[in-house]
Design a protein around this motif. Structure first.
Motif, mmCIF file in Angstrom:
data_model
loop_
_atom_site.group_PDB
_atom_site.id
_atom_site.type_symbol
_atom_site.label_atom_id
_atom_site.label_comp_id
_atom_site.label_asym_id
_atom_site.label_seq_id
_atom_site.Cartn_x
_atom_site.Cartn_y
_atom_site.Cartn_z
ATOM 1 N N TYR A 14 0.828 -1.197 0.000
ATOM 2 C CA TYR A 14 0.000 0.000 0.000
ATOM 3 C C TYR A 14 0.863 1.248 0.000
ATOM 4 N N ALA A 15 0.450 2.241 -0.786
ATOM 5 C CA ALA A 15 1.132 3.535 -0.808
ATOM 6 C C ALA A 15 0.081 4.638 -0.827
ATOM 7 N N GLN A 16 0.363 5.711 -0.101
ATOM 8 C CA GLN A 16 -0.559 6.838 -0.005
ATOM 9 C C GLN A 16 0.224 8.141 -0.035
ATOM 10 N N ASN A 17 -0.291 9.124 -0.760
ATOM 11 C CA ASN A 17 0.372 10.418 -0.851
ATOM 12 C C ASN A 17 -0.688 11.509 -0.731
ATOM 13 N N TYR A 18 -0.524 12.404 0.248
ATOM 14 C CA TYR A 18 -1.453 13.521 0.431
ATOM 15 C C TYR A 18 -0.658 14.809 0.498
ATOM 16 N N SER A 19 -1.074 15.796 -0.294
ATOM 17 C CA SER A 19 -0.411 17.091 -0.304
ATOM 18 C C SER A 19 -1.444 18.200 -0.237
ATOM 19 N N ILE A 20 -1.125 19.255 0.512
ATOM 20 C CA ILE A 20 -1.977 20.433 0.568
ATOM 21 C C ILE A 20 -1.102 21.674 0.529
ATOM 22 N N MET A 21 -1.552 22.695 -0.168
ATOM 23 C CA MET A 21 -0.825 23.955 -0.234
ATOM 24 C C MET A 21 -1.842 25.081 -0.349
ATOM 25 N N ASP A 22 -1.471 26.277 0.098
ATOM 26 C CA ASP A 22 -2.402 27.395 -0.026
ATOM 27 C C ASP A 22 -1.703 28.624 -0.567
ATOM 28 N N SER A 23 -2.510 29.645 -0.805
ATOM 29 C CA SER A 23 -2.013 30.860 -1.452
ATOM 30 C C SER A 23 -1.131 31.690 -0.540
ATOM 31 N N SER A 24 -1.063 31.356 0.759
ATOM 32 C CA SER A 24 -0.211 32.102 1.690
ATOM 33 C C SER A 24 1.205 31.545 1.758
ATOM 34 N N GLY A 25 1.450 30.389 1.122
ATOM 35 C CA GLY A 25 2.770 29.778 1.154
ATOM 36 C C GLY A 25 2.857 28.534 2.015
ATOM 37 N N PHE A 26 1.774 28.173 2.710
ATOM 38 C CA PHE A 26 1.775 26.959 3.520
ATOM 39 C C PHE A 26 1.704 25.725 2.628
ATOM 40 N N TYR A 27 2.420 24.684 3.012
ATOM 41 C CA TYR A 27 2.239 23.386 2.359
ATOM 42 C C TYR A 27 2.641 22.281 3.318
ATOM 43 N N GLU A 28 2.079 21.110 3.102
ATOM 44 C CA GLU A 28 2.506 19.897 3.804
ATOM 45 C C GLU A 28 2.270 18.707 2.894
ATOM 46 N N ASN A 29 3.200 17.779 2.942
ATOM 47 C CA ASN A 29 3.098 16.541 2.176
ATOM 48 C C ASN A 29 3.247 15.365 3.135
ATOM 49 N N ASN A 30 2.352 14.382 3.014
ATOM 50 C CA ASN A 30 2.409 13.170 3.832
ATOM 51 C C ASN A 30 2.397 11.947 2.931
ATOM 52 N N GLN A 31 3.349 11.049 3.159
ATOM 53 C CA GLN A 31 3.435 9.809 2.390
ATOM 54 C C GLN A 31 3.428 8.618 3.350
ATOM 55 N N VAL A 32 2.777 7.535 2.927
ATOM 56 C CA VAL A 32 2.712 6.308 3.721
ATOM 57 C C VAL A 32 3.056 5.130 2.823
ATOM 58 N N TYR A 33 3.885 4.227 3.336
ATOM 59 C CA TYR A 33 4.259 3.015 2.607
ATOM 60 C C TYR A 33 4.105 1.826 3.552
ATOM 61 N N GLY A 34 3.265 0.856 3.169
ATOM 62 C CA GLY A 34 3.043 -0.270 4.065
ATOM 63 C C GLY A 34 2.238 -1.368 3.409
ATOM 64 N N VAL A 35 1.295 -1.932 4.170
ATOM 65 C CA VAL A 35 0.464 -3.024 3.685
ATOM 66 C C VAL A 35 -1.002 -2.716 4.011
ATOM 67 N N ARG A 36 -1.897 -3.312 3.219
ATOM 68 C CA ARG A 36 -3.331 -3.135 3.415
ATOM 69 C C ARG A 36 -4.020 -4.488 3.271
ATOM 70 N N TYR A 37 -5.096 -4.670 4.040
ATOM 71 C CA TYR A 37 -5.883 -5.899 3.974
ATOM 72 C C TYR A 37 -7.305 -5.541 3.557
ATOM 73 N N ASN A 38 -7.831 -6.229 2.554
ATOM 74 C CA ASN A 38 -9.152 -5.913 2.017
ATOM 75 C C ASN A 38 -10.195 -6.903 2.513
ATOM 76 N N ILE A 39 -11.286 -6.372 3.088
ATOM 77 C CA ILE A 39 -12.370 -7.198 3.614
ATOM 78 C C ILE A 39 -13.652 -6.863 2.852
ATOM 79 N N PHE A 40 -14.276 -7.873 2.273
ATOM 80 C CA PHE A 40 -15.563 -7.701 1.595
ATOM 81 C C PHE A 40 -16.528 -8.774 2.091
ATOM 82 N N THR A 41 -17.787 -8.390 2.291
ATOM 83 C CA THR A 41 -18.786 -9.336 2.774
ATOM 84 C C THR A 41 -20.011 -9.314 1.879
#
Length: 259
Positions: free
Chosen positions: A116-143
């Motif tokens: 599993y990989a996830q990438n989230y980024s946010i930035m605004d017009s004032s100059g703020f930004y943050e980036n978050n990345q995740v690397y791991g595993v995911r388990y899928n459950i369906f019923t």
């Protein structure tokens, strides 16, 4: 750092919106929506410093989509927050922002288990930004009942304009959903939740993330109307996250068109 941010955003968009042409396509979905986030009064008060409201209620436009392939699946969205904000802003929370998220699950060959990989980024017009990345595993459950859940866990990398750019502990979370009917009407409930843990002490040096653990998520009720229209009400919450050490919450009102 700006270059890193640009690459991260571009990568998130590519991750969410593209797939190898050689892979067998299994399913896909997409939507566009108009949303309004109404923060509680206590949340706005907790984010007011010397009269400057760093959080204010706002309108945002969203495009989201996902697809499944024989090798795995992708999902992503892009939000444009405060799209009609003018240049004269009395509060920093009124800034125009862009948020992009992309996720990818790659089948491991073990039933229901994905890299599993996830990438989230946010930035605004004032100059703020943050980036978050995740690397791991995911388990899928369906019923067969219509309930599904996708829990994940992984290592977490964060970078922002406050000068932090490093591995930042781990993240665990899930997305889930349940479809049901009341009479002839179609409804669903969903939730996404993320918990950051073992965060680097340096990540909170700006005084807003004093805890080494933070929570972030939303619970939603959706009403699926004819002609591909969905309306929804979401309870948005965060604790030691979103730039504040306190608990924050609000409601999101949504109208979306599904492709």
């Amino acid at each position: 750092m700006k270059k890193f941010q640009t690459l991260a955003v571009a990568g998130a968009a590519a991750l969410a919106l593209s797939a190898p042409a050689s892979a067998e396509y299994l399913y896909g979905f997409g939507s566009v929506s108009v949303n309004y986030l109404d923060w509680t009064d206590k949340t706005i008060d907790r984010n007011t410093i010397d009269g400057n409201k760093t959080k204010t209620d706002f309108l945002f436009l969203e495009a989201e989509g996902g697809a499944g392939f024989t090798w795995g699946d992708v999902y992503g969205f892009i939000d444009l927050e405060n799209p009609f904000a003018g240049s004269d802003k009395s509060n920093s929370g009124d800034a125009t922002r862009v948020a992009i998220k992309g996720t990818m699950g790659i089948n491991t060959g073990i039933e229901n288990v994905q890299f599993y990989a996830q990438n989230y980024s946010i930035m605004d017009s004032s100059g703020f930004y943050e980036n978050n990345q995740v690397y791991g595993v995911r388990y899928n459950i369906f019923t067969e009942s219509g309930f599904w859940m996708k829990p994940f866990i992984g290592v977490h990398y964060a970078a922002n304009n406050f000068g932090f750019a490093d591995w930042n502990g781990g993240m665990a979370g899930y997305v889930l959903g349940y479809d049901f009917k009341i009479g002839s009407q179609k409804f669903s409930v969903s939730q996404w939740h993320e918990t950051e843990f073992a965060r680097d002490d340096a990540y909170g040096e700006n005084g807003v993330h004093e805890s080494n653990t933070g929570h972030n998520g939303a619970v939603a009720l959706w009403w699926h109307l004819p002609n591909n229209v969905t309306t929804g009400l979401q309870y948005r919450y965060a604790d030691a996250k979103l730039g504040n050490a306190a608990y924050q919450d609000g409601l999101i009102y949504t109208v979306k068109y599904n492709f």
